[in-house]
Design an enzyme around this catalytic site. Structure first.
Site, mmCIF file in Angstrom:
data_model
loop_
_atom_site.group_PDB
_atom_site.id
_atom_site.type_symbol
_atom_site.label_atom_id
_atom_site.label_comp_id
_atom_site.label_asym_id
_atom_site.label_seq_id
_atom_site.Cartn_x
_atom_site.Cartn_y
_atom_site.Cartn_z
ATOM 1 N N LEU A 264 11.374 -20.590 -3.407
ATOM 2 C CA LEU A 264 10.439 -19.592 -2.876
ATOM 3 C C LEU A 264 9.111 -19.792 -3.602
ATOM 4 O O LEU A 264 9.090 -19.997 -4.821
ATOM 5 C CB LEU A 264 10.986 -18.172 -3.150
ATOM 6 N N HIS B 279 3.293 3.370 -8.843
ATOM 7 C CA HIS B 279 3.085 1.952 -9.160
ATOM 8 C C HIS B 279 4.315 1.352 -9.841
ATOM 9 O O HIS B 279 4.685 0.211 -9.581
ATOM 10 C CB HIS B 279 1.848 1.777 -10.044
ATOM 11 N N ASP C 275 0.832 -1.202 0.000
ATOM 12 C CA ASP C 275 0.000 0.000 0.000
ATOM 13 C C ASP C 275 0.869 1.256 0.000
ATOM 14 O O ASP C 275 1.988 1.249 0.514
ATOM 15 C CB ASP C 275 -0.902 -0.023 1.241
ATOM 16 N N ARG D 265 1.470 -4.761 6.419
ATOM 17 C CA ARG D 265 0.783 -3.763 5.593
ATOM 18 C C ARG D 265 1.570 -2.466 5.662
ATOM 19 O O ARG D 265 1.836 -1.941 6.750
ATOM 20 C CB ARG D 265 -0.655 -3.520 6.058
HETATM 21 C C1 FPP Z 1 -1.504 0.288 -3.464
HETATM 22 O O1 FPP Z 1 -1.086 1.612 -3.503
HETATM 23 C C2 FPP Z 1 -1.082 -0.405 -4.599
HETATM 24 C C3 FPP Z 1 -1.865 -0.957 -5.582
HETATM 25 C C4 FPP Z 1 -3.325 -0.921 -5.643
HETATM 26 C C5 FPP Z 1 -1.244 -1.659 -6.678
HETATM 27 C C6 FPP Z 1 -0.076 -2.481 -6.297
HETATM 28 C C7 FPP Z 1 0.739 -2.640 -7.463
HETATM 29 C C8 FPP Z 1 2.074 -2.712 -7.477
HETATM 30 C C9 FPP Z 1 2.951 -2.714 -6.299
HETATM 31 C C10 FPP Z 1 2.779 -2.721 -8.745
HETATM 32 C C11 FPP Z 1 2.608 -3.851 -9.613
HETATM 33 C C12 FPP Z 1 2.441 -5.175 -9.039
HETATM 34 C C13 FPP Z 1 2.611 -6.261 -9.768
HETATM 35 C C14 FPP Z 1 2.282 -7.604 -9.263
HETATM 36 C C15 FPP Z 1 3.137 -6.155 -11.121
HETATM 37 P P1 FPP Z 1 -2.196 2.697 -3.613
HETATM 38 O O2 FPP Z 1 -2.347 3.071 -5.032
HETATM 39 O O3 FPP Z 1 -3.430 2.194 -2.941
HETATM 40 O O4 FPP Z 1 -1.567 3.857 -2.823
HETATM 41 P P2 FPP Z 1 -2.363 4.942 -1.990
HETATM 42 O O5 FPP Z 1 -3.033 4.206 -0.860
HETATM 43 O O6 FPP Z 1 -1.287 5.843 -1.523
HETATM 44 O O7 FPP Z 1 -3.336 5.584 -2.908
#
Ligand code: FPP
Length: 235
Positions: free
Chosen positions: A123, A29, A12, A180
């Protein structure tokens, strides 16, 4: 240091991390995705056997079209790159969640990656994509009900192990530690059945900044815990 056998992570804070730097969420991301690569190497090095990450929830489709499209693009390139990461770490990759909602090329990439890595055992890496624990339970229980109707399962045979075997995580041990990042104190529909006895660790560090030192800190905290599973506390 006693290293947990299975670590589950809610990735997150990518968006907020990028915003704090005056950058678009998509940048967060991309960095979050790069960090996932590094953390897989770290897990392997530390001897963690199972790692499960929450990359896209059933609720994440509600984000802006631009953000969802950006994430799909990232998944495409990551799934391709992951063949190399899997080989490097001798890591078996499995996607949990309902992948039927993704474009066909993504579904094919998932199948290809799972097939390619199926004999690796160093893993076990689970990526939750279009995953929600309640959705997983509904899908699993529908299959169980069908098997019951077909006479393959008797109601009195249903126990906890059988229910576990109908979930996406069948065959994977329950997480010992859930991390988390980025300050929220919620489970957000993640592995609800599997985390009945899991220890939780919450940190304010955003996912793109979560590095090996932070991971060790989380494992050290886990080591301070007294895991009793409902038994008596040692005097
Ligand atoms: C949460 O941050 C993250 C996500 C919803 C996407 C997670 C994706 C990745 C780590 C990258 C790609 C993963 C793979 C498997 C290729 P958020 O956008 O909710 O952040 P915020 O809470 O600050 O808005």
């Amino acid at each position: 240091m006693n290293v947990p056998n299975h670590i589950a992570i809610i990735l997150d804070g990518n968006g907020r991390w990028a915003k704090a730097k005056g950058m678009p969420r998509s940048y967060g991301h991309v960095k979050g995705c790069a960090n996932l690569e590094t953390i897989c190497d770290d897990m392997k090095e530390l001897g963690v056997k199972y790692l499960t990450v929450y990359a896209f929830s059933t609720e994440n489709w509600k984000r802006s079209r631009e953000e969802v499209e950006g994430l799909m693009k990232l998944f495409r390139s990551y799934l391709k790159k992951c063949l190399k990461i899997a080989e490097r770490n001798q890591m078996r990759v499995k996607v949990i969640g309902d992948i039927s909602a993704f474009d066909e090329d993504i579904q094919r990439k998932v199948i290809e990656l799972e097939e390619f890595s199926k004999d690796f055992t160093e893993l076990h890496f689970q990526i939750a994509l279009n995953y929600g624990a309640r959705d997983e339970i509904v899908r699993g229980m529908r299959r169980l009900a069908r098997d019951a109707v077909d006479g393959k399962v008797k109601p009195e045979e249903i126990d906890e192990a059988m229910i576990g075997s109908y979930l996406d995580t069948a065959g994977i041990p329950d997480p010992d530690l859930m991390i988390r990042t980025s300050g929220e104190l919620r489970l957000s529909n993640y592995l609800l059945w599997q985390m009945a006895y899991t220890e939780f660790y919450f940190t304010d560090v955003a996912w793109p900044d979560f590095n090996k030192a932070e991971l060790i800190k989380a494992i050290e905290k886990y080591n301070e815990r007294d895991r009793r599973y409902g038994g008596t506390k040692e005097e």
